[in-house]
Design a protein around this motif. Structure first.
Motif, PDB file in Angstrom:
ATOM      1  N   PHE A 186       0.871  -1.170   0.000  1.00  0.00           N
ATOM      2  CA  PHE A 186       0.000   0.000   0.000  1.00  0.00           C
ATOM      3  C   PHE A 186       0.910   1.222   0.000  1.00  0.00           C
ATOM      4  O   PHE A 186       1.550   1.512   0.997  1.00  0.00           O
ATOM      5  CB  PHE A 186      -0.908  -0.061   1.229  1.00  0.00           C
ATOM      6  N   GLU A 187       0.995   1.931  -1.127  1.00  0.00           N
ATOM      7  CA  GLU A 187       2.055   2.903  -1.345  1.00  0.00           C
ATOM      8  C   GLU A 187       1.537   4.231  -1.885  1.00  0.00           C
ATOM      9  O   GLU A 187       0.447   4.312  -2.439  1.00  0.00           O
ATOM     10  CB  GLU A 187       3.062   2.343  -2.350  1.00  0.00           C
ATOM     11  N   ALA A 188       2.375   5.249  -1.716  1.00  0.00           N
ATOM     12  CA  ALA A 188       2.110   6.571  -2.291  1.00  0.00           C
ATOM     13  C   ALA A 188       3.449   7.176  -2.688  1.00  0.00           C
ATOM     14  O   ALA A 188       4.514   6.744  -2.230  1.00  0.00           O
ATOM     15  CB  ALA A 188       1.400   7.458  -1.278  1.00  0.00           C
ATOM     16  N   HIS A 189       3.375   8.185  -3.547  1.00  0.00           N
ATOM     17  CA  HIS A 189       4.570   8.857  -4.054  1.00  0.00           C
ATOM     18  C   HIS A 189       4.412  10.362  -3.836  1.00  0.00           C
ATOM     19  O   HIS A 189       3.310  10.890  -3.973  1.00  0.00           O
ATOM     20  CB  HIS A 189       4.759   8.551  -5.538  1.00  0.00           C
ATOM     21  N   GLN A 197      -6.434   9.757   4.806  1.00  0.00           N
ATOM     22  CA  GLN A 197      -7.045   8.694   5.609  1.00  0.00           C
ATOM     23  C   GLN A 197      -6.024   7.676   6.098  1.00  0.00           C
ATOM     24  O   GLN A 197      -6.370   6.780   6.861  1.00  0.00           O
ATOM     25  CB  GLN A 197      -8.123   7.977   4.790  1.00  0.00           C
ATOM     26  N   CYS A 198      -4.777   7.798   5.643  1.00  0.00           N
ATOM     27  CA  CYS A 198      -3.737   6.841   6.031  1.00  0.00           C
ATOM     28  C   CYS A 198      -2.850   7.470   7.100  1.00  0.00           C
ATOM     29  O   CYS A 198      -2.235   8.512   6.869  1.00  0.00           O
ATOM     30  CB  CYS A 198      -2.912   6.437   4.809  1.00  0.00           C
ATOM     31  N   THR A 199      -2.813   6.814   8.251  1.00  0.00           N
ATOM     32  CA  THR A 199      -2.125   7.403   9.402  1.00  0.00           C
ATOM     33  C   THR A 199      -1.017   6.522   9.968  1.00  0.00           C
ATOM     34  O   THR A 199      -0.388   6.894  10.946  1.00  0.00           O
ATOM     35  CB  THR A 199      -3.153   7.672  10.525  1.00  0.00           C
ATOM     36  N   LYS A 254       4.479   2.513   7.287  1.00  0.00           N
ATOM     37  CA  LYS A 254       5.279   1.334   7.605  1.00  0.00           C
ATOM     38  C   LYS A 254       6.718   1.740   7.920  1.00  0.00           C
ATOM     39  O   LYS A 254       7.335   1.237   8.839  1.00  0.00           O
ATOM     40  CB  LYS A 254       5.244   0.363   6.424  1.00  0.00           C
ATOM     41  N   ASP A 255       7.254   2.637   7.123  1.00  0.00           N
ATOM     42  CA  ASP A 255       8.613   3.169   7.266  1.00  0.00           C
ATOM     43  C   ASP A 255       8.569   4.636   6.878  1.00  0.00           C
ATOM     44  O   ASP A 255       7.602   5.084   6.264  1.00  0.00           O
ATOM     45  CB  ASP A 255       9.581   2.431   6.317  1.00  0.00           C
ATOM     46  N   PRO A 256       9.646   5.378   7.155  1.00  0.00           N
ATOM     47  CA  PRO A 256       9.683   6.767   6.687  1.00  0.00           C
ATOM     48  C   PRO A 256       9.695   6.820   5.153  1.00  0.00           C
ATOM     49  O   PRO A 256      10.061   5.848   4.480  1.00  0.00           O
ATOM     50  CB  PRO A 256      10.999   7.308   7.252  1.00  0.00           C
ATOM     51  N   PHE A 313       5.324   3.513   2.203  1.00  0.00           N
ATOM     52  CA  PHE A 313       4.388   2.402   2.357  1.00  0.00           C
ATOM     53  C   PHE A 313       3.608   2.597   3.651  1.00  0.00           C
ATOM     54  O   PHE A 313       4.123   3.137   4.630  1.00  0.00           O
ATOM     55  CB  PHE A 313       5.142   1.066   2.400  1.00  0.00           C
ATOM     56  N   PHE A 314       2.373   2.137   3.637  1.00  0.00           N
ATOM     57  CA  PHE A 314       1.498   2.270   4.801  1.00  0.00           C
ATOM     58  C   PHE A 314       1.023   0.909   5.278  1.00  0.00           C
ATOM     59  O   PHE A 314       0.829  -0.014   4.473  1.00  0.00           O
ATOM     60  CB  PHE A 314       0.278   3.134   4.445  1.00  0.00           C
TER      61      PHE A 314
END
Length: 159
Positions: free
Chosen positions: A73-76, A99-101, A104-106, A115-116
């Motif tokens: 589950f990722e963002a850029h 909505q993602c809080t 997973k890592d910085p 990643f979340f």
């Protein structure tokens, strides 16, 4: 006919036949979609493509699909993804970044990814010839499905 001359910061899902409707959304989208039109997507081998230097590049992958529980589950922050399903169906998860809080890592600036641990708020499925555009505000979980999923991802610098 709808007017797509506005700027958007939300996910888009459509078919490649309608790609020209999105040229005005971002200055690099026309070149990205023209690249797609110029390719026989089914004949493309797994490889990387330079379209316009560091601002616009693409990669074709063909990998075994994963379950929703395993999907990353990722963002850029700096790039917009245009993800095109070439063969098979590909299920994807999505949520807005607000909505993602639970990261997973910085954020990894070198790879432009964060990643979340959060779970997607919704899922949708792309079929061959369809695409999804993910902006930095979109957290997405690609590659969900059975069998080998062949896709092309164009990375578009957001600025």
């Amino acid at each position: 006919m709808a007017d797509f001359s506005f700027k958007t910061n939300f996910m888009i899902i459509d078919s490649l036949e309608n790609a020209s409707k999105y040229y005005s959304v971002h200055p690099r989208f026309e070149k990205a979609f023209e690249f797609l039109k110029s390719q026989d997507l089914n004949a493309l081998e797994v490889s990387k493509f330079q379209i316009d230097g560091a601002d616009l590049h693409a990669a074709v992958s063909a990998k075994e699909g994963v379950t929703p529980e395993v999907a990353k589950f990722e963002a850029h922050n700096n790039f917009i993804d245009i993800q095109v399903c070439i063969s098979e169906n590909e299920k994807m998860g999505w949520s807005t970044r607000s909505q993602c809080t639970d990261p997973k890592d910085p954020y990894n600036a070198e790879k432009d990814v964060i990643f979340f641990n959060d779970k997607p708020g919704m899922y949708f499925e792309l079929k061959a010839g369809q695409f999804a555009i993910f902006f930095p505000e979109d957290v997405h979980a690609p590659m969900i499905g059975d069998g080998v999923i062949k896709k092309l991802v164009i990375k578009v610098r957001k600025d």
